[in-house]
Design a protein around this motif. Structure first.
Motif, PDB file in Angstrom:
ATOM      1  N   ASP A 398       2.358   5.056   4.721  1.00  0.00           N
ATOM      2  CA  ASP A 398       3.809   5.007   4.953  1.00  0.00           C
ATOM      3  C   ASP A 398       4.205   3.735   5.700  1.00  0.00           C
ATOM      4  OD1 ASP A 398       6.501   6.303   4.992  1.00  0.00           O
ATOM      5  OD2 ASP A 398       6.168   6.265   7.161  1.00  0.00           O
ATOM      6  N   ILE A 399       3.430   3.377   6.732  1.00  0.00           N
ATOM      7  CA  ILE A 399       3.734   2.150   7.483  1.00  0.00           C
ATOM      8  C   ILE A 399       3.566   0.927   6.580  1.00  0.00           C
ATOM      9  CG2 ILE A 399       2.997   0.662   9.398  1.00  0.00           C
ATOM     10  CD1 ILE A 399       2.193   3.194  10.905  1.00  0.00           C
ATOM     11  N   ALA A 400       2.485   0.914   5.786  1.00  0.00           N
ATOM     12  CA  ALA A 400       2.271  -0.208   4.865  1.00  0.00           C
ATOM     13  C   ALA A 400       3.414  -0.313   3.872  1.00  0.00           C
ATOM     14  CB  ALA A 400       0.941  -0.033   4.140  1.00  0.00           C
ATOM     15  N   ASP A 401       3.928   0.831   3.424  1.00  0.00           N
ATOM     16  CA  ASP A 401       5.050   0.826   2.482  1.00  0.00           C
ATOM     17  C   ASP A 401       6.317   0.285   3.134  1.00  0.00           C
ATOM     18  OD1 ASP A 401       6.229   1.606  -0.123  1.00  0.00           O
ATOM     19  OD2 ASP A 401       7.398   2.968   1.123  1.00  0.00           O
ATOM     20  N   ASN A 402       6.476   0.508   4.428  1.00  0.00           N
ATOM     21  CA  ASN A 402       7.647  -0.003   5.138  1.00  0.00           C
ATOM     22  C   ASN A 402       7.538  -1.492   5.464  1.00  0.00           C
ATOM     23  OD1 ASN A 402       9.765   2.121   5.849  1.00  0.00           O
ATOM     24  ND2 ASN A 402       7.859   3.190   6.302  1.00  0.00           N
ATOM     25  N   ILE A 403       6.358  -2.066   5.261  1.00  0.00           N
ATOM     26  CA  ILE A 403       6.168  -3.517   5.431  1.00  0.00           C
ATOM     27  C   ILE A 403       6.268  -4.224   4.085  1.00  0.00           C
ATOM     28  CG2 ILE A 403       4.579  -5.324   6.175  1.00  0.00           C
ATOM     29  CD1 ILE A 403       3.256  -3.288   8.025  1.00  0.00           C
ATOM     30  N   ASN A 404       5.618  -3.639   3.071  1.00  0.00           N
ATOM     31  CA  ASN A 404       5.505  -4.274   1.764  1.00  0.00           C
ATOM     32  C   ASN A 404       6.873  -4.494   1.109  1.00  0.00           C
ATOM     33  OD1 ASN A 404       3.868  -5.267  -0.413  1.00  0.00           O
ATOM     34  ND2 ASN A 404       4.348  -3.398  -1.533  1.00  0.00           N
ATOM     35  N   GLY A 405       7.180  -5.762   0.826  1.00  0.00           N
ATOM     36  CA  GLY A 405       8.442  -6.089   0.173  1.00  0.00           C
ATOM     37  C   GLY A 405       9.649  -6.072   1.084  1.00  0.00           C
ATOM     38  N   LYS A 406       9.444  -5.790   2.352  1.00  0.00           N
ATOM     39  CA  LYS A 406      10.572  -5.686   3.280  1.00  0.00           C
ATOM     40  C   LYS A 406      10.478  -6.671   4.440  1.00  0.00           C
ATOM     41  CE  LYS A 406      10.711  -0.763   2.172  1.00  0.00           C
ATOM     42  NZ  LYS A 406       9.520  -0.798   1.289  1.00  0.00           N
ATOM     43  N   SER A 407       9.397  -7.443   4.480  1.00  0.00           N
ATOM     44  CA  SER A 407       9.241  -8.431   5.543  1.00  0.00           C
ATOM     45  C   SER A 407       9.853  -9.759   5.114  1.00  0.00           C
ATOM     46  CB  SER A 407       7.760  -8.615   5.902  1.00  0.00           C
ATOM     47  OG  SER A 407       7.015  -9.000   4.775  1.00  0.00           O
ATOM     48  N   PHE A 408       9.987 -10.668   6.072  1.00  0.00           N
ATOM     49  CA  PHE A 408      10.682 -11.930   5.837  1.00  0.00           C
ATOM     50  C   PHE A 408       9.925 -12.837   4.885  1.00  0.00           C
ATOM     51  CE2 PHE A 408      13.193 -15.627   7.053  1.00  0.00           C
ATOM     52  CZ  PHE A 408      14.430 -15.054   7.327  1.00  0.00           C
ATOM     53  N   CYS A 409       8.604 -12.753   4.902  1.00  0.00           N
ATOM     54  CA  CYS A 409       7.781 -13.592   4.018  1.00  0.00           C
ATOM     55  C   CYS A 409       6.615 -12.766   3.501  1.00  0.00           C
ATOM     56  CB  CYS A 409       7.293 -14.847   4.754  1.00  0.00           C
ATOM     57  SG  CYS A 409       5.951 -14.541   5.928  1.00  0.00           S
ATOM     58  N   ALA A 410       5.702 -13.407   2.807  1.00  0.00           N
ATOM     59  CA  ALA A 410       4.609 -12.696   2.141  1.00  0.00           C
ATOM     60  C   ALA A 410       3.491 -12.271   3.084  1.00  0.00           C
ATOM     61  CB  ALA A 410       4.035 -13.569   1.037  1.00  0.00           C
ATOM     62  N   LEU A 411       3.545 -12.651   4.371  1.00  0.00           N
ATOM     63  CA  LEU A 411       2.492 -12.220   5.289  1.00  0.00           C
ATOM     64  C   LEU A 411       2.459 -10.696   5.376  1.00  0.00           C
ATOM     65  CD1 LEU A 411       1.462 -13.785   8.665  1.00  0.00           C
ATOM     66  CD2 LEU A 411       1.668 -11.321   8.474  1.00  0.00           C
ATOM     67  N   GLY A 412       3.625 -10.068   5.425  1.00  0.00           N
ATOM     68  CA  GLY A 412       3.680  -8.615   5.482  1.00  0.00           C
ATOM     69  C   GLY A 412       3.088  -7.975   4.243  1.00  0.00           C
ATOM     70  N   ASP A 413       3.391  -8.539   3.080  1.00  0.00           N
ATOM     71  CA  ASP A 413       2.825  -8.021   1.837  1.00  0.00           C
ATOM     72  C   ASP A 413       1.306  -8.148   1.849  1.00  0.00           C
ATOM     73  OD1 ASP A 413       5.470  -7.800   1.206  1.00  0.00           O
ATOM     74  OD2 ASP A 413       5.493  -9.432  -0.246  1.00  0.00           O
ATOM     75  N   GLY A 414       0.813  -9.282   2.374  1.00  0.00           N
ATOM     76  CA  GLY A 414      -0.618  -9.496   2.445  1.00  0.00           C
ATOM     77  C   GLY A 414      -1.316  -8.507   3.364  1.00  0.00           C
ATOM     78  N   ALA A 415      -0.647  -8.125   4.444  1.00  0.00           N
ATOM     79  CA  ALA A 415      -1.228  -7.147   5.368  1.00  0.00           C
ATOM     80  C   ALA A 415      -1.273  -5.760   4.745  1.00  0.00           C
ATOM     81  CB  ALA A 415      -0.417  -7.119   6.668  1.00  0.00           C
ATOM     82  N   ALA A 416      -0.287  -5.451   3.896  1.00  0.00           N
ATOM     83  CA  ALA A 416      -0.230  -4.122   3.286  1.00  0.00           C
ATOM     84  C   ALA A 416      -1.211  -3.980   2.130  1.00  0.00           C
ATOM     85  CB  ALA A 416       1.190  -3.838   2.807  1.00  0.00           C
ATOM     86  N   SER A 417      -1.527  -5.081   1.445  1.00  0.00           N
ATOM     87  CA  SER A 417      -2.352  -5.013   0.228  1.00  0.00           C
ATOM     88  C   SER A 417      -3.715  -4.348   0.437  1.00  0.00           C
ATOM     89  CB  SER A 417      -2.541  -6.418  -0.356  1.00  0.00           C
ATOM     90  OG  SER A 417      -1.349  -6.892  -0.917  1.00  0.00           O
ATOM     91  N   PRO A 418      -4.514  -4.769   1.440  1.00  0.00           N
ATOM     92  CA  PRO A 418      -5.813  -4.099   1.606  1.00  0.00           C
ATOM     93  C   PRO A 418      -5.693  -2.635   2.018  1.00  0.00           C
ATOM     94  CG  PRO A 418      -5.450  -5.709   3.355  1.00  0.00           C
ATOM     95  CD  PRO A 418      -4.362  -5.906   2.371  1.00  0.00           C
ATOM     96  N   ILE A 419      -4.586  -2.263   2.672  1.00  0.00           N
ATOM     97  CA  ILE A 419      -4.378  -0.861   3.045  1.00  0.00           C
ATOM     98  C   ILE A 419      -4.225  -0.019   1.789  1.00  0.00           C
ATOM     99  CG2 ILE A 419      -2.911   0.766   4.296  1.00  0.00           C
ATOM    100  CD1 ILE A 419      -4.218  -1.158   6.189  1.00  0.00           C
ATOM    101  N   PHE A 420      -3.266  -0.400   0.933  1.00  0.00           N
ATOM    102  CA  PHE A 420      -3.012   0.357  -0.287  1.00  0.00           C
ATOM    103  C   PHE A 420      -4.255   0.453  -1.167  1.00  0.00           C
ATOM    104  CE2 PHE A 420       1.612  -1.101   0.131  1.00  0.00           C
ATOM    105  CZ  PHE A 420       2.034   0.119   0.621  1.00  0.00           C
ATOM    106  N   SER A 421      -4.892  -0.695  -1.409  1.00  0.00           N
ATOM    107  CA  SER A 421      -6.002  -0.718  -2.363  1.00  0.00           C
ATOM    108  C   SER A 421      -7.240   0.008  -1.832  1.00  0.00           C
ATOM    109  CB  SER A 421      -6.347  -2.158  -2.741  1.00  0.00           C
ATOM    110  OG  SER A 421      -6.591  -2.949  -1.598  1.00  0.00           O
ATOM    111  N   SER A 422      -7.509  -0.113  -0.538  1.00  0.00           N
ATOM    112  CA  SER A 422      -8.684   0.573   0.013  1.00  0.00           C
ATOM    113  C   SER A 422      -8.476   2.090   0.026  1.00  0.00           C
ATOM    114  CB  SER A 422      -8.996   0.058   1.424  1.00  0.00           C
ATOM    115  OG  SER A 422      -7.909   0.295   2.310  1.00  0.00           O
ATOM    116  N   LEU A 423      -7.243   2.536   0.287  1.00  0.00           N
ATOM    117  CA  LEU A 423      -6.963   3.971   0.224  1.00  0.00           C
ATOM    118  C   LEU A 423      -7.067   4.478  -1.212  1.00  0.00           C
ATOM    119  CD1 LEU A 423      -3.957   4.337   2.708  1.00  0.00           C
ATOM    120  CD2 LEU A 423      -6.219   5.387   2.937  1.00  0.00           C
ATOM    121  N   ARG A 424      -6.716   3.630  -2.160  1.00  0.00           N
ATOM    122  CA  ARG A 424      -6.787   4.022  -3.568  1.00  0.00           C
ATOM    123  C   ARG A 424      -8.227   4.218  -4.020  1.00  0.00           C
ATOM    124  NH1 ARG A 424      -4.880   0.188  -8.689  1.00  0.00           N
ATOM    125  NH2 ARG A 424      -5.529   1.634 -10.353  1.00  0.00           N
TER     126      ARG A 424
END
Length: 458
Positions: A398-424
């Protein structure tokens, strides 16, 4: 480094029959990295250096842009945006100075292609910059280098000096009427300055933070003037395209991902290094030519483009490593930083270390990234230490989803990516850490470490 012995002009894509693994490589930028004093102007000229520049200066700037655009060259910094199209966005006849800025602030975990390229062959970048400046009608270019790499900084300064002395920089270059100066700037080591607008702010002397867009750099970039920001490898690839032709370049790779590129292979592999190959080669082929994973171990997970790209598993070994192939597999090609981890690696620990990095490097400008990465780290540390509860896994997502696509630049998306994929792919491994169990990969608890009791895997 690992290089092919094939250095001819004819490149053969991975799909060709009857090739040995080493013949899949197409050394162009890395063709003479192993020669003595490869970084000097003399060595570069011996390998057809500055021949592409002469052809470029004989073309009209608009024709040059069209030539690069038709070659299919895409940005090698991560996003894969067409290079020629980026140059085309620069407005003409506006009466303002135009700038070229080369992003050499390489700091994505696992990425190590631009720094060795600049260390061994800096003149390929300088020649490419001159060509690009002729195309966009610029008289001043900048190289923004990561400040920690002092040996590379010295090599760049010397290469720029040689270029001035030989008449490739300065006034009326090769009688073309082009005047060009290059400034080498050493950054202060902030990951966020790899984002192009944060880089521009840093170059102007301000704190490096992403800008609100629009306006985009092509309209109001450095000093509020039209600016092209390109990656080192993108610009360094241009001279070969001019010298050998766009059809030669398009003969490699795929229709939408043309040409050669540098793959950075690292981690638990027998022979890590830089492998220059056509886009579309697979990790299986790269591992075949590098000796595979370290003896006695198998691949567990890997990143196709650094830690900010969703991780993949051994079932993706045959995914074509081009922009479309990796995207279809649910990840991004990014910087082609192939970090390979074997079965002794704890996924939770690796993701925790990556997330700690992003939390530390967040510039703090936007709330989702600033607060979200902090709480991701707290949750991940608790889970790794066996203090987490089952509900924490949903909270992580949920926290990763609230960062992904909603941060000012792609750093937030990059932080969320390993969370989503590792949980998958490895949710069961997260669950094995919960309710006081702790990390099953702890050396004191796991036989997976028996052969490597002192090894660190994060």
């Amino acid at each position: 480094m690992t290089l092919s012995t094939e250095q001819g002009d004819t490149a053969r894509p991975p799909a060709d029959e009857g090739q040995g693994p080493e013949q899949l490589l197409t050394p162009v930028l890395s063709a003479f990295w192993d020669e003595e004093e490869s970084w000097t102007l003399e060595t570069y000229r011996r390998h057809d250096g500055y021949q592409g520049l002469r052809k470029a200066l004989a073309m009209a700037p608009d024709d040059l842009i069209a030539h690069v655009k038709d070659s299919g060259l895409r940005g090698r910094g991560g996003a894969g945006f067409p290079t020629g199209m980026k140059w085309q966005f620069i407005p003409q006849g506006d009466g303002k100075p135009h700038y070229l800025v080369v992003n050499a602030d390489e700091s994505e975990p696992g990425t190590c292609k631009d720094i060795p390229l600049l260390f061994a062959n800096p003149h390929s970048l300088i020649e490419g910059m001159i060509i690009a400046c002729w195309a966009i009608r610029s008289n001043h270019a900048f190289i923004y280098l990561r400040g920690e790499v002092v040996p590379v900084l010295r090599r760049l300064h010397e290469a720029v000096r040689e270029a001035y002395e030989a008449g490739y920089l300065g006034r009326n270059i090769l009688g073309s009427g082009l005047d060009l100066d290059i400034t080498v700037h050493a950054g202060a080591g902030a990951y966020i300055c790899g984002e192009e607008t944060a880089l521009l702010d840093s170059l102007e002397g301000r704190r490096g933070q992403p800008r609100l867009r629009p306006p985009f750099p092509a309209v109001a970039g450095l000093y509020a003037c039209p600016t092209v920001v390109n990656n080192v490898e993108s610009i360094a690839s241009v001279p070969a395209i001019l010298h050998r032709g766009k059809d030669w370049f398009r003969s490699m790779g795929s229709d939408k991902s043309a040409g050669f590129t540098l793959y950075s292979l690292s981690g638990h592999v027998a022979s890590p290094g830089q492998y220059e190959a056509p886009l579309g080669i697979t990790l299986r082929q790269l591992l075949d030519m590098s000796g595979g994973m370290r003896p006695g171990h198998r691949l567990k997970f890997w990143t196709p483009g650094g830690s900010s790209t969703p991780l993949l598993t051994e079932e993706h070994l045959d995914v074509p490593l081009d922009y479309e192939g990796v995207a279809a597999a649910g990840s991004m090609l990014g910087t082609k930083a192939l970090q390979c981890f074997d079965e002794t690696t704890c996924v939770v620990r690796a993701v925790t270390r990556w997330t700690e990095f992003y939390a530390h490097e967040s510039c703090g400008k936007c709330t989702p990234c600033r607060e979200g990465t902090y709480w991701l780290v707290q949750l991940l540390r608790d889970i790794e230490d066996g203090k987490g509860a089952p509900a924490d896994l949903d909270k992580l997502a949920d926290i990763a989803d609230n960062i992904n696509g909603k941060s000012f630049c792609a750093l937030g998306d990059g932080a969320a990516s390993p969370i989503f994929s590792s949980l998958r792919y490895f949710r069961a491994e997260y669950e094995a850490h919960l309710d006081g169990a702790g990390c099953p990969f702890d050396p004191a608890k796991s036989t997976a470490w028996a052969d490597h009791p002192t090894e660190v895997t994060a």
